[in-house]
Design a protein around this motif. Sequence first.
Motif, short mmCIF file in Angstrom:
data_model
loop_
_atom_site.label_atom_id
_atom_site.label_comp_id
_atom_site.label_asym_id
_atom_site.label_seq_id
_atom_site.Cartn_x
_atom_site.Cartn_y
_atom_site.Cartn_z
N GLU A 85 0.82 -1.21 0.00
CA GLU A 85 0.00 0.00 0.00
C GLU A 85 0.86 1.26 0.00
OE1 GLU A 85 -2.99 -0.17 -0.68
OE2 GLU A 85 -3.25 -2.31 -0.39
N ILE A 86 2.02 1.21 0.65
CA ILE A 86 2.95 2.34 0.57
C ILE A 86 3.37 2.56 -0.88
CG2 ILE A 86 5.28 3.12 1.19
CD1 ILE A 86 4.87 1.73 3.90
N ALA A 87 3.63 1.45 -1.58
CA ALA A 87 3.99 1.53 -2.99
C ALA A 87 2.86 2.15 -3.80
CB ALA A 87 4.32 0.13 -3.52
N ALA A 88 1.62 1.70 -3.53
CA ALA A 88 0.48 2.26 -4.24
C ALA A 88 0.29 3.74 -3.91
CB ALA A 88 -0.78 1.47 -3.87
N THR A 89 0.52 4.10 -2.64
CA THR A 89 0.42 5.51 -2.25
C THR A 89 1.46 6.35 -2.96
OG1 THR A 89 -0.36 4.83 -0.06
CG2 THR A 89 0.42 7.09 -0.28
N ALA A 90 2.69 5.82 -3.02
CA ALA A 90 3.74 6.55 -3.72
C ALA A 90 3.41 6.71 -5.20
CB ALA A 90 5.07 5.81 -3.56
N GLY A 91 2.87 5.65 -5.80
CA GLY A 91 2.48 5.74 -7.19
C GLY A 91 1.38 6.77 -7.41
N ALA A 92 0.40 6.78 -6.51
CA ALA A 92 -0.68 7.77 -6.62
C ALA A 92 -0.15 9.19 -6.42
CB ALA A 92 -1.76 7.46 -5.59
N LEU A 93 0.80 9.36 -5.47
CA LEU A 93 1.37 10.68 -5.24
C LEU A 93 2.10 11.18 -6.48
CD1 LEU A 93 2.00 13.00 -3.33
CD2 LEU A 93 3.98 11.70 -2.50
N VAL B 33 -0.50 12.28 -8.91
CA VAL B 33 -1.07 13.58 -8.58
C VAL B 33 -0.14 14.70 -9.02
CG1 VAL B 33 -1.67 15.12 -6.67
CG2 VAL B 33 -2.48 12.75 -6.67
N VAL B 34 1.15 14.55 -8.71
CA VAL B 34 2.12 15.59 -9.06
C VAL B 34 2.22 15.75 -10.57
CG1 VAL B 34 4.55 16.23 -8.97
CG2 VAL B 34 3.43 15.30 -6.93
N LEU B 35 2.33 14.62 -11.28
CA LEU B 35 2.50 14.69 -12.74
C LEU B 35 1.25 15.23 -13.42
CD1 LEU B 35 4.41 11.34 -13.47
CD2 LEU B 35 5.34 13.66 -13.39
#
Length: 431
Positions: free
Chosen positions: A163-171, A174-176
């Motif tokens: 889930e940390i990986a998924a959160t990082a991917g989502a972050l 969002v930025v991109l």
Amino acid sequence: MLPDSEIKQEFDVRRAAFAATIGNMLEFYDFITYSFFATEIGHTFFPATSEYGSLMLSLATFGAGFLTRPIGGIVLGIFSDRVGRRPAMLLSFALMGAAILTIALTPSYAAIGIVAPIIVIVARMVQGFALGGEVGPTTAYLIEIAPPRDRGLVVAWQPASQEIAATAGALVGVVLSSTMAPDMLQAYGWRVAFLIGAVCLPFGIWMRRTLPETIPHGAHAADIAERSSHLKLARRHLRVIVLAVMILASGTISTYVTQYMTTYAKTTLHVAPSLAFTVSLVSNGLQVIGALLGGWLADRFGRKPIMIWPQLVVLVLTYPAFLWIVQAPGAWSLLFGFGIVSFIGSLPFTAFYAAFTEALPQSIRGGVFATIYAVAIASFGGTAQLVVTWLLHVTGDPLAPSWYLLLAAVVGLIAMSLMPETAPRPAKYDT
């Protein structure tokens, strides 16, 4: 105050758990990133006459990575039982790194034609093989380094790292999506997301090389291998294995439908890309907390209560949450409604990870867990997003994802109620 030996032991456990799961986290970041950018990748490698056709081809390639998961689970899982957890985790990590770089650097269909999607499909299959052999050895390693009273919490870092990986991917999404125009995001923005993960690969390899081994070596290990076989020992645990397949099927459908929410929010609800990515960011962040809380609770109240009750709550809340999201698509309904379901839904599966791993003997733990996990993920995770996209297309009902989630939740709840209690002391631990 703890004696120095106990302080050192706890420090070593924390360090080893971090080293194991940081690699797992980096691998899942890149695997999950593909699902977040399914639309953009579809346009790059799978041009079609319709938006639906391009998306379906992209999701089919995402699913191709699941075909090789059972093979990776069998090969690398048994390898971890026979040779060691650390070599298996290093090998899966190296294979994943090669696949990540290949996808990120492959030219588009417009540049090299049919060769482009072929390369991407092969790379996805290598990723699937690597991840098929990742979860079993890592989970087995975590249960083996943990003190008995903290096994749930230590093993919780396995789903939490995902889930940390998924959160990082989502972050990153969002930025991109917030800083790039849509044409730039489609042209190369998604490649940036993949390369961010690739930059972290040397650190992950270095961390895993420092891990101590947990399985026996030398004459004792050879004797174990000679006297037992995975298949023979696995048959003695057939009942718990069947229940595990059912629970993993439920969990993986929930996980990959959750990851599909970015695409769902953009293509079905027609919300802004930045909000779509923010929904994934928030829901995945809540699932990190839920996974760790689930492990902590499982150590104090036993595995079964923490599997059953949250799963029952999810069963009750899923349809109302989706109804709210569809009738009033916006920040509040998406972030709060879907976020609550995601948080509660993450609680039971940490307890399950601990229960299933504890139910298996060490000599087959890595191989059986990896194989069963990979088979369940390949069968249900690899098809989840395709099924949801198909249901949405055929029925035209934006509530279609909730039907699939409800079916999965029922199956999971039945299996969880039949799982044995494996906690060393099902009641509360003394403090």
